[in-house]
Design an enzyme around this catalytic site. Structure first.
Site, PDB file in Angstrom:
ATOM      1  N   SER A   1       9.378  -0.980   3.350  1.00 11.27           N
ATOM      2  CA  SER A   1       8.933   0.117   4.221  1.00 11.27           C
ATOM      3  C   SER A   1       7.777  -0.357   5.093  1.00 11.27           C
ATOM      4  CB  SER A   1       8.437   1.291   3.371  1.00 11.27           C
ATOM      5  OG  SER A   1       7.176   0.963   2.799  1.00 11.27           O
ATOM      6  N   ASP A   2       7.631   0.252   6.248  1.00 14.40           N
ATOM      7  CA  ASP A   2       6.379   0.037   6.942  1.00 14.40           C
ATOM      8  C   ASP A   2       5.310   0.734   6.096  1.00 14.40           C
ATOM      9  OD1 ASP A   2       5.489   0.069  10.476  1.00 14.40           O
ATOM     10  OD2 ASP A   2       4.378  -0.526   8.686  1.00 14.40           O
ATOM     11  N   TRP A   3       4.082   0.419   6.375  1.00 13.39           N
ATOM     12  CA  TRP A   3       2.989   0.896   5.491  1.00 13.39           C
ATOM     13  C   TRP A   3       2.765   2.393   5.691  1.00 13.39           C
ATOM     14  CZ3 TRP A   3       4.450  -3.609   4.715  1.00 13.39           C
ATOM     15  CH2 TRP A   3       3.890  -4.474   3.786  1.00 13.39           C
TER      16      TRP A   3
ATOM     17  N   GLY B   1       5.568   4.340   5.481  1.00 12.85           N
ATOM     18  CA  GLY B   1       6.801   4.785   6.118  1.00 12.85           C
ATOM     19  C   GLY B   1       7.743   5.549   5.203  1.00 12.85           C
TER      20      GLY B   1
END
Ligand code: GLC
Length: 749
Positions: free
Chosen positions: A268-270, A272
């Site tokens: 995941s993006d941070w 996300g």
């Protein structure tokens, strides 16, 4: 009876042997045996793990690490930003600096510069070098490269990406990924997908037709996975079809893992991830940064409460989730660990080596684009060597490696443009400096500071007057300005407010042009900018964020040590209205009633960048693929190796190119394909091939570029498949998308 007993004894013995073997397999800990195939090691390790250990594997334990399996000697997994260099270490659970003194790095040029080289070998070198720095620093996953398509020139993160064209980005991303992964470091290609602006990046829901999705926004990711073999992919913050991209059944299950067969891990993006059932079912494998916005602090030590942590365990216990879902995620993360942290055959990398600085400088040299050079004002030297040069502008002195968001770095050194110019001028040319304007004085990101004090108490008038007065006394003026890495410039989590240069630079450039006609403008930016003064300035250079060797690369070009060979990876429009997304008011989207969602519809469809300019017959300020040299090239007539192409193999075009100037140079020959009588609306032409050729003065080489049926195919959204229409095509060969030298018609049977 005796036989019966004998058989029985045999069976008992065989059973015992089998158990011993199994035990010895388990006892021998097959997963540790690097000579065994990774899949066997993964299955063996998985079979030994408890549910809790599997859960711990698939979410963060600190800001940038996730837990391995300590009991089995399987190491933690360490991630690091970013695409241009290895970020300094932060505190375990903070964004702020850990205060290490051994983590200063080489900043390589931003990926817009790499794309502007149009040289896949440069991308391979780049990936190898940055992978070596990551490996040396003990990092297993490099959070890059970013390959989101430039849809709007206002997107704050375009500097991190590879421009507006899916074919160019697809060709350039593959060797970068391979170079990184040769070091036992995973590339984590981002941000998948449709993260094409920063405003409302966490709550923008993108609507785009399938053909545009498959032909414009997916190709670079697909190439990274299917040709580059990327070991990880980062989900984007935005939503698509009302599901967050970090757990999105369409993007992750159907396309990435289904159609493309991706066997790596989706990270995941941070911050996300937003939902446990979706995170379980829609393809997320490794959750990071939850409750942060990717830049700011979040809930401290919340790791057990992550969506893929205790809530997942609860659903398993309640029978609302399957162990297979957990095993699939754990399997993918184990595979990532075995490919990186547990692959001890990939050496120890290196950091801040001469080779890395040399690579950074060379890529900068090759990516700088000479946009204009009337009466050959450049290069400096030869029979028109000036005695006195005046350098003007804040970007001549401002450090650009700090700031811009998560790609910000703590460099071992950064050569400023002014320093580079002074070094190249040596004692034979006097180099004076005038600030010209005051832009942004900040020089700090997450606790890393430039240490520069750029404060200047003088007024804009005084600064302009000083610069103009000095310009009148100089033999030549070099203005170095553009954008920077500050908020609402070229910076993550913000978009620009317009195409214009900030800080009154346009007025200053006009005044300098009045004061001295020998004016060269060097624009440092990761995005196109408006140039209302373009007709008054004889020489214009597009210099990207070039990293540690910025000043040396800029000087290499200005003083002619290297002949410029960069070509624009994006269109420079005259104004925003000339860009499809803006002309159709399809950016930044509209807020949905009663919700925090902002809806964006990509109304321009396929007509991104030069495709829009071609369709609407709008002349750009500088075209996609444009870039001049200090020498001249002559193109001969292009010929195809066949008139009829049956779709098997490829059709090859050969073009003789001659260096008819007096110095060596490199040219990027570009091949665009047009389709006559397309059964569906299609762009006028699309880039489908290119080749960079180095030529000595007087030398001719025959450049050959091949295309295959896939290159000629379009995505049929109804049938959900690629199809190549029979009929007449035209290959357009040129030095730029608006400088076609030769065309060849052929038929696809
Ligand atoms: C940021 C960025 C992403 C980066 C991550 C970790 O929000 O979107 O590109 O790698 O968080 O810093």
């Amino acid at each position: 009876m005796e036989n019966l007993k004998k058989n029985k004894r045999t069976k008992v013995f065989m059973l015992a042997a089998a158990c011993l073997c199994a035990l010895s397999c388990h006892g021998r800990e097959l997963y540790r045996d690097a000579s065994r195939p990774i899949e066997e090691r993964v299955e063996d390790a998985l079979s030994r793990m408890t549910t809790r250990e599997k859960i711990d594997l698939i979410h963060a334990q600190s800001k940038f690490s996730s837990r391995g399996v300590p009991r089995l000697g399987i190491p933690d997994l360490w991630c690091t930003d970013g695409p241009h260099g290895i970020r300094p270490d932060v505190l375990w659970d903070e964004w702020d600096q850990a205060g290490c003194t051994n983590d200063s790095c080489v900043a390589f040029p931003a990926l817009t510069c790499l794309a502007a080289t149009w040289n896949p070998n440069a991308a391979l070198t780049y990936g190898r070098c940055i992978g070596e720095e990551a490996r040396y620093r003990g990092k297993d996953v490099l959070l890059g490269p970013g390959v989101n398509i430039l849809r709007t020139p206002l997107n704050g993160r375009n500097f991190e990406y590879m421009g507006e064209d899916p074919f160019l980005a697809s060709v350039m991303v593959v060797p970068y990924v391979k170079g990184v992964q040769e070091n036992g470091v995973a590339a984590c290609v981002k941000h998948f997908a449709l993260n094409n602006n920063e405003s409302n990046r966490h709550n923008t829901n993108v609507t785009v037709d399938d053909r545009t999705l498959y032909e414009i926004y997916l190709p670079a990711f697909k190439a990274a996975v299917t040709e580059g073999g990327a070991w990880s992919i980062m989900g984007a913050y935005n939503l698509y079809k009302d599901q967050h991209a970090c757990h999105n059944e369409y993007l992750l299950n159907n396309i990435l893992k289904g159609e493309w067969g991706f066997d790596g891990a989706v990270i995941s993006d941070w911050g996300g991830a937003h939902d446990t059932p979706q995170a379980i079912s829609n393809g997320l494998d490794l959750e990071f940064g939850t409750w942060t916005d990717g830049l700011g602090a979040g809930t401290v030590n919340a790791y057990d409460n992550y969506y893929l942590a205790t809530p997942f365990v609860n659903m398993l216990n309640d029978g609302k989730a399957d162990m297979e879902d957990l095993d699939d995620k754990a399997r993918r993360v184990l595979r990532l660990i075995f490919r990186t942290a547990m692959d001890h055959s990939k050496g120890d990398g290196e950091m801040c080596s001469d080779a890395h600085y040399e690579a950074a400088r060379r890529i900068g040299d090759e990516g700088i684009v000479l946009l204009k050079n009337d009466n050959r004002l450049l290069p400096i030297g030869g029979d028109k060597t000036p005695r006195k040069i005046l350098v003007v502008g804040e970007n001549a002195i401002k450090m650009m490696t700090v700031g811009g968001g998560s790609s910000s770095l703590k460099v071992q050194r950064e050569c400023s443009p002014l320093d580079g110019i002074r070094a190249a001028a040596g004692n034979s040319i006097a180099v004076d400096y005038a600030r010209g304007y005051v832009g942004d004085l900040s020089g700090e990101y997450n606790g890393v500071t430039t240490g520069q004090d750029l404060s200047d108490s003088r007024s804009a008038e005084e600064l302009l007057e000083e610069a103009v007065a000095k310009a009148a006394e100089a033999d030549m003026v070099i203005f170095i300005g553009g954008l920077n890495k500050s908020w609402r410039q070229d910076c993550e989590d913000s978009d620009r407010s317009g195409l214009e240069l900030p800080y009154g630079q346009d007025r200053l450039i006009e005044a300098l042009a009045e004061a001295n006609r020998n004016l060269a403008v060097v624009n440092i930016s990761g995005n196109p900018v408006a140039m209302p003064w373009v007709k008054k300035v004889p020489a214009i250079v597009q210099a990207w964020y070039l990293g540690s060797e910025a000043g040396n690369s800029i000087a290499d070009i200005l003083f002619g040590k290297v002949s410029p060979s960069g070509k624009l990876p994006m269109t420079f429009p005259v104004s925003l209205a000339d860009n499809g997304a803006h002309a159709l008011d399809a950016y930044p989207g509209t807020k949905r009633d009663g919700s925090d969602i902002v809806d964006i519809e990509y109304k321009e469809g396929l007509l991104v960048g030069y495709r829009w300019h071609d369709a609407k017959k709008i002349k750009p300020l500088f075209a996609f693929g444009h870039g001049l040299s200090y020498t001249d090239f002559k193109y001969g007539k292009a010929v195809a190796d066949r008139k009829e192409f049956d779709g098997n193999g490829s059709i090859t075009f050969k073009i003789p190119v001659t260096n008819c100037g007096d110095r060596a140079g490199a040219e990027v020959v570009q091949l665009y394909i047009s389709r006559k009588d397309s059964p569906v609306p299609s762009p006028v032409k699309e880039l489908k091939g290119f080749s960079k050729v180095w030529l000595e003065p007087g030398e001719t080489k025959e450049v050959s570029i091949s295309v295959d049926k896939d290159d000629l195919s379009r995505f049929d959204a109804e049938k959900h498949c690629w199809t190549a229409d029979r009929g007449e095509y035209t290959a357009q060969i040129g030095a730029s998308s608006d400088d076609i030298k030769s065309t060849v018609k052929f038929n696809l049977k």
